[in-house]
Write an enzyme that holds these catalytic residues in place. Structure first.
Site, PDB file in Angstrom:
ATOM      1  CB  SER A   1      -5.173   8.767   0.583  1.00 46.05           C
ATOM      2  OG  SER A   1      -5.959   9.424  -0.373  1.00 46.05           O
TER       3      SER A   1
ATOM      4  CE  LYS B   1      -7.646   4.139  -0.777  1.00 52.01           C
ATOM      5  NZ  LYS B   1      -7.365   3.715   0.679  1.00 52.01           N
TER       6      LYS B   1
ATOM      7  CE1 TYR C   1      -8.628   1.627  -3.355  1.00 49.70           C
ATOM      8  CE2 TYR C   1      -7.511   3.093  -4.877  1.00 49.70           C
ATOM      9  CZ  TYR C   1      -7.435   2.473  -3.779  1.00 49.70           C
ATOM     10  OH  TYR C   1      -6.050   2.179  -2.950  1.00 49.70           O
TER      11      TYR C   1
HETATM   12  N1  LIG Z   1      -0.941  -1.411  -3.052  1.00 50.58           N
HETATM   13  C1  LIG Z   1      -0.972  -0.319  -3.795  1.00 50.58           C
HETATM   14  O1  LIG Z   1      -0.598  -0.024  -4.706  1.00 50.58           O
HETATM   15  C2  LIG Z   1      -1.865   0.833  -3.105  1.00 50.58           C
HETATM   16  C3  LIG Z   1      -1.710   2.021  -3.786  1.00 50.58           C
HETATM   17  C4  LIG Z   1      -2.627   3.088  -2.979  1.00 50.58           C
HETATM   18  C5  LIG Z   1      -3.154   2.965  -1.899  1.00 50.58           C
HETATM   19  N2  LIG Z   1      -3.055   1.742  -1.405  1.00 50.58           N
HETATM   20  C6  LIG Z   1      -3.832   1.602   0.157  1.00 50.58           C
HETATM   21  O2  LIG Z   1      -3.240   1.012   0.971  1.00 50.58           O
HETATM   22  C7  LIG Z   1      -3.956   0.467   1.819  1.00 50.58           C
HETATM   23  C8  LIG Z   1      -3.363  -1.008   2.172  1.00 50.58           C
HETATM   24  O3  LIG Z   1      -3.403  -2.244   1.071  1.00 50.58           O
HETATM   25  P1  LIG Z   1      -2.324  -3.034   0.461  1.00 50.58           P
HETATM   26  O4  LIG Z   1      -1.747  -2.424  -0.842  1.00 50.58           O
HETATM   27  O5  LIG Z   1      -1.321  -3.120   1.561  1.00 50.58           O
HETATM   28  O6  LIG Z   1      -3.205  -4.028  -0.033  1.00 50.58           O
HETATM   29  P2  LIG Z   1      -3.202  -5.685   0.673  1.00 50.58           P
HETATM   30  O7  LIG Z   1      -2.182  -6.215   0.666  1.00 50.58           O
HETATM   31  O8  LIG Z   1      -4.570  -6.217  -0.110  1.00 50.58           O
HETATM   32  O9  LIG Z   1      -3.977  -5.190   2.066  1.00 50.58           O
HETATM   33  C9  LIG Z   1      -5.132  -4.983   2.428  1.00 50.58           C
HETATM   34  C10 LIG Z   1      -5.307  -5.026   4.036  1.00 50.58           C
HETATM   35  O10 LIG Z   1      -6.678  -4.645   4.150  1.00 50.58           O
HETATM   36  C11 LIG Z   1      -7.386  -5.486   4.973  1.00 50.58           C
HETATM   37  N3  LIG Z   1      -8.946  -5.161   4.807  1.00 50.58           N
HETATM   38  C12 LIG Z   1      -9.430  -5.294   3.863  1.00 50.58           C
HETATM   39  N4  LIG Z   1     -10.917  -4.906   4.106  1.00 50.58           N
HETATM   40  C13 LIG Z   1     -10.772  -4.966   5.701  1.00 50.58           C
HETATM   41  C14 LIG Z   1     -11.923  -4.597   6.528  1.00 50.58           C
HETATM   42  N5  LIG Z   1     -13.121  -4.613   6.166  1.00 50.58           N
HETATM   43  N6  LIG Z   1     -11.458  -4.719   8.082  1.00 50.58           N
HETATM   44  C15 LIG Z   1     -10.068  -4.957   8.026  1.00 50.58           C
HETATM   45  N7  LIG Z   1      -9.302  -4.946   7.232  1.00 50.58           N
HETATM   46  C16 LIG Z   1      -9.457  -5.247   6.148  1.00 50.58           C
HETATM   47  C17 LIG Z   1      -6.860  -6.831   4.365  1.00 50.58           C
HETATM   48  O11 LIG Z   1      -7.458  -7.944   5.160  1.00 50.58           O
HETATM   49  P3  LIG Z   1      -7.587  -9.376   4.372  1.00 50.58           P
HETATM   50  O12 LIG Z   1      -6.056 -10.115   4.200  1.00 50.58           O
HETATM   51  O13 LIG Z   1      -8.395 -10.067   5.418  1.00 50.58           O
HETATM   52  O14 LIG Z   1      -8.468  -9.137   3.193  1.00 50.58           O
HETATM   53  C18 LIG Z   1      -5.810  -6.532   4.494  1.00 50.58           C
HETATM   54  O15 LIG Z   1      -4.906  -6.714   5.630  1.00 50.58           O
HETATM   55  C19 LIG Z   1      -5.544   0.160   1.157  1.00 50.58           C
HETATM   56  O16 LIG Z   1      -6.171   1.397   1.748  1.00 50.58           O
HETATM   57  C20 LIG Z   1      -5.001   0.694  -0.183  1.00 50.58           C
HETATM   58  O17 LIG Z   1      -6.348   1.422  -0.750  1.00 50.58           O
HETATM   59  C21 LIG Z   1      -2.540   0.725  -1.959  1.00 50.58           C
END
Ligand SMILES: NC(=O)c1ccc[n+]([C@@H]2O[C@H](COP(=O)([O-])OP(=O)(O)OC[C@H]3O[C@@H](n4cnc5c(N)ncnc54)[C@H](OP(=O)(O)O)[C@@H]3O)[C@@H](O)[C@H]2O)c1
Length: 278
Positions: free
Chosen positions: A135, A153, A149
């Site tokens: 989340s 979540k 967003y």
């Molecule tokens: N980073 C933060 O600060 C943060 C904070 C709170 C929550 N989150 C959550 O953490 C999770 C991971 O994000 P992250 O921060 O690691 O960002 P990230 O580095 O941008 O990674 C996101 C991943 O999700 C994949 N993705 C997006 N749409 C998709 C789809 N339709 N089918 C399959 N894969 C898909 C992306 O693939 P592609 O490379 O092909 O686009 C990438 O592998 C997310 O749910 C995000 O909301 C992150």
């Protein structure tokens, strides 16, 4: 033999960090991503017999089913599913195109729901399993520009906490993870969808992009360390239902929950005034 992990969006950020941590713990990993080259590249230094790759776009329900079946066939079981794939639609609610909000739900909510519906039969059969749903702090606290967003979540949190009560009887756990800011590609210009200023009344505050994009590359959270924390939780007998990740997340979530409790108590009399005396 180590546990079997099924991870969505394993080519980047938190997904890749979790895949690495699981492999380091001696477990087996099915790393899924919508682009196989990207995920193979991202995890090339840890490639081996304990790592399998499957192509998966989580918005494709039939594709999710097929990927889960393939994963279960490949390693014989699925012990841990990590619903990590996601992206951010950011902007004032009124200014966001409806299609962008629906697309946000398609990935960040429905993608998770599809994976849960596909892995639960496998886990029920095993009478064990653990689902991590990634989340956000925005899934607990209402932040400006996070209408779409955060809504997806919050929905994810509601789904997780409700379903956890339905599947506990089968030995299956759910942990909702609420990360603060982590240094990943989430806010990379290629991934995030910024709302545009289209309504004059909002113009004075400036653009959503100007407010949030400076966080990109400066976030304090380390996705590798979050992966390690998830691997630790996966090994716990009494795993938390909700896990707040990062001290910035803690600093935002704690006062929000305390304020909610304070308000609930402050209006206790009014709350009880709606009880009937039938
Ligand atoms: N980073 C933060 O600060 C943060 C904070 C709170 C929550 N989150 C959550 O953490 C999770 C991971 O994000 P992250 O921060 O690691 O960002 P990230 O580095 O941008 O990674 C996101 C991943 O999700 C994949 N993705 C997006 N749409 C998709 C789809 N339709 N089918 C399959 N894969 C898909 C992306 O693939 P592609 O490379 O092909 O686009 C990438 O592998 C997310 O749910 C995000 O909301 C992150």
């Amino acid at each position: 033999m180590g546990k079997v992990w099924f991870i969505t969006g394993a080519n980047s950020g938190i997904g890749a960090g979790t895949a690495r941590a699981a492999l380091k713990a001696g477990d087996r990993v099915v790393a899924t991503a919508r682009n196989l080259d990207k995920v193979r590249n991202a995890l090339q230094d840890v490639t081996g017999d304990n790592l399998a790759f499957i192509k998966l776009d989580v918005t494709d329900e039939a594709g999710v089913k097929a990927a889960v079946e393939e994963a279960a066939k490949q390693f014989g079981r699925i012990d841990i599913a990590v619903n990590n794939a996601g992206y951010a639609v950011m902007g004032n609610f009124e200014e966001l195109p409806t299609a962008d909000i629906e697309q946000q739900f398609a990935t960040n909510f429905w993608g998770v729901a599809y994976v849960m519906r596909a892995v639960l039969p496998v886990m029920r059969k095993q009478r064990s399993g653990h689902i991590f749903n990634i989340s956000s702090v925005a899934g607990v606290v209402g932040f400006k520009h996070c209408g779409a967003y955060g809504a997806a979540k919050f929905a994810l949190e509601g789904l997780s906490l409700a379903v956890a009560n339905e599947i506990e009887q089968f030995g299956i756990k759910i942990t909702v993870v609420e990360p603060g800011f982590f240094r990943t590609n989430l806010l990379d210009a290629q991934n995030v969808r910024w709302g545009k200023n289209t309504i004059e009344d909002y113009a004075a505050e400036g653009s959503t992009e100007a407010m949030w994009s400076p966080y990109h590359g400066t976030q304090q959270g380390d996705p590798a360390k979050l992966g390690e924390a998830l691997a630790r939780i996966a090994g716990m007998e009494n795993a938390p239902q909700v896990f707040v990740a990062g001290s910035d997340a803690l600093a935002a979530v704690t006062p929000a929950i305390e304020e909610r409790l304070r308000e609930t108590r402050a209006y206790e009399e009014l709350t009880k005034s709606t009880d009937g005396s039938f």
